[in-house]
Motif scaffolding. Structure first.
Motif, short mmCIF file in Angstrom:
data_model
loop_
_atom_site.label_atom_id
_atom_site.label_comp_id
_atom_site.label_asym_id
_atom_site.label_seq_id
_atom_site.Cartn_x
_atom_site.Cartn_y
_atom_site.Cartn_z
N UNK A 88 50.93 -4.12 -85.10
CA UNK A 88 49.68 -4.83 -85.37
C UNK A 88 50.01 -6.24 -85.83
N UNK A 89 49.09 -7.16 -85.64
CA UNK A 89 49.29 -8.49 -86.19
C UNK A 89 49.26 -8.42 -87.72
N UNK A 90 50.15 -9.15 -88.35
CA UNK A 90 50.26 -9.15 -89.81
C UNK A 90 50.29 -10.58 -90.32
N UNK A 91 49.52 -10.84 -91.37
CA UNK A 91 49.60 -12.15 -92.01
C UNK A 91 50.47 -12.05 -93.26
N UNK A 92 51.40 -12.98 -93.38
CA UNK A 92 52.26 -13.04 -94.56
C UNK A 92 51.92 -14.30 -95.34
N UNK A 93 51.43 -14.12 -96.56
CA UNK A 93 51.22 -15.24 -97.47
C UNK A 93 52.45 -15.35 -98.37
N UNK A 94 52.94 -16.54 -98.56
CA UNK A 94 54.13 -16.70 -99.40
C UNK A 94 54.06 -18.02 -100.13
N UNK A 95 54.93 -18.13 -101.13
CA UNK A 95 54.99 -19.39 -101.86
C UNK A 95 56.42 -19.92 -101.85
N UNK A 96 56.52 -21.22 -101.80
CA UNK A 96 57.82 -21.90 -101.81
C UNK A 96 57.90 -22.71 -103.10
N UNK A 97 58.80 -22.30 -103.99
CA UNK A 97 58.97 -22.99 -105.26
C UNK A 97 60.11 -24.00 -105.15
N UNK A 98 59.85 -25.21 -105.58
CA UNK A 98 60.86 -26.25 -105.59
C UNK A 98 61.13 -26.61 -107.06
N UNK A 99 62.39 -26.44 -107.48
CA UNK A 99 62.76 -26.73 -108.85
C UNK A 99 63.77 -27.86 -108.87
N UNK A 100 63.51 -28.84 -109.70
CA UNK A 100 64.42 -29.97 -109.85
C UNK A 100 64.94 -29.98 -111.29
N UNK A 101 66.23 -30.28 -111.43
CA UNK A 101 66.86 -30.25 -112.74
C UNK A 101 67.45 -31.61 -113.07
N UNK A 102 67.89 -31.72 -114.28
CA UNK A 102 68.48 -32.93 -114.84
C UNK A 102 67.41 -34.00 -115.06
N UNK A 103 67.66 -35.25 -114.66
CA UNK A 103 66.76 -36.31 -115.11
C UNK A 103 65.38 -36.26 -114.44
N UNK A 104 65.23 -35.49 -113.36
CA UNK A 104 63.92 -35.39 -112.71
C UNK A 104 63.40 -33.96 -112.76
#
Length: 377
Positions: free
Chosen positions: A311-327
């Protein structure tokens, strides 16, 4: 959700029906649980001015029918609801798992393996019937749900325990609906009443409550004063023999409508797979890593047999971007992808990691998490 009792006792699936099931036997043998738990629960009429109670009234429940315990609100005929109004808000713009508390909330297709802990408080007979219930659900072919008994409560997604005296004689069991793509975590059984009935009724009551935990509604929801539900093509709101009817029945648990619903809602199990495609390092401290994220398709949550998506399936997802140090900072992007039926492996997105000794030694990480995956009926 509660299971009402009727001497014909018929459990049926929601006229708009949602189900759970699968085609394998529970993996662990039945064993007696450790020690009996002594506990007494009480319930009282819920206050009309509580925001969750007001929400339930707005959804169709009649005033004076909502009770509460220390942990949950109890709604007729056999439903648990969270007491935290925040649990009813749609906070993730890219995902549906928190959608209407009783309409369309299902277990995500990447969480089809469900561990169940059987508390000692239900006794050995109801432990046996709980295992039988899981075997019946696991025996539905072309359904991705897969229930496994575990013996450590900390490993469980669902616990089945006694109601500890809180229910009246007309309620045999109670459970709730999924949230955030995860099954509701509790089934309670009226151990003082359910033993008055035959083994097949005891088993069917447990199947019914597990059905609620994965998102199945009552077939006769309108007559019960519950709010609207989502219809599944090929099922009927008048299927009084369904496992999700609000009164229990003995005999064979599933009607054709029940099987249709289980297979439609949970057609295949998905599992995330990450493959490294670029891995670059140098002596200056530069790091650059790229991973591709795929989802693989399996017949069910045992994840042993690969399959083609049917069957057709929809996948919802999230993409987390983490920045470290001075930013340093964190950003989240919500995305979705439609998986068209016909393949056994699908590309989802990529994850990236970069670290540089330059520009203040900034490091950036990207992570992809599936929030909800559901069948397109």
């Amino acid at each position: 959700m509660k299971k009402l009792l009727n001497y014909k006792l018929m459990l049926v699936l929601i006229g708009l029906t949602f189900f759970v099931s699968c085609q394998h036997e529970t993996e662990e043998a039945l064993e007696d649980a450790a020690t009996n738990i002594e506990r007494v629960d009480v319930k009282w009429l819920a206050p009309d001015d509580h925001p969750v109670v007001q929400l339930l009234y707005s959804r169709g429940y009649k005033k004076g029918t909502i009770y509460e315990t220390e942990e949950y609100f109890l709604a007729p005929p056999d439903l648990f609801y969270s007491k935290d109004i925040k649990d009813y808000d749609l906070t993730d713009t890219g995902a549906d798992p928190k959608q209407a508390y009783n309409t369309g909330a299902l277990v995500s297709l990447d969480r089809m393996r469900i561990n169940v802990f059987l508390d000692a408080s239900i006794g050995t007979d109801l432990q046996t019937q709980s295992v039988n219930a899981m075997n019946e659900l696991n025996g539905i072919n072309n359904c991705a749900l897969f229930f496994v008994r575990v013996f450590n409560a900390n490993q469980a997604q669902i616990t089945i325990r006694s109601d500890f005296g809180v229910e009246g004689t007309n309620v045999l069991g109670r459970a709730g609906f999924p949230s955030n793509g995860r099954p509701f975590n509790l089934v309670t059984l009226n151990v003082d009443r359910i033993d008055d009935f035959g083994a097949d009724i005891r088993r069917n009551v447990i199947i019914h409550e597990l059905g609620h935990c994965v998102g199945l509604r009552h077939t006769n929801w309108q007559a019960n004063g519950e709010s609207g539900a989502v219809n599944i093509p090929g099922t009927s709101a008048f299927d009084s023999g369904s496992i999700m009817w609000s009164t229990a029945n003995g005999g064979t648990p599933f009607t054709n409508g029940d099987l249709t619903a289980f297979r439609a809602l949970f057609p295949r199990a998905l599992r995330r797979d990450v493959v490294n495609v670029i891995d670059e390092y140098d002596y200056s401290g530069e790091i650059y890593v790229v991973d591709e994220v795929f989802v693989d398709v399996f017949t069910d949550g045992s994840y042993t047999t690969s399959a083609t998506l049917n069957r057709n399936v929809q996948v919802n997802y999230k993409k987390r971007v983490q920045e470290y140090n001075h930013t340093s900072g964190t950003y989240t992007y919500y995305r979705n992808r439609l998986l068209s039926a016909g393949s056994s492996r699908y590309y989802l997105d990529e994850e990236e990691e970069q670290c540089s000794p330059y520009q203040g030694e900034t490091c950036t990480y990207e992570d992809v998490d599936i929030t909800y995956a559901f069948s397109i009926l």
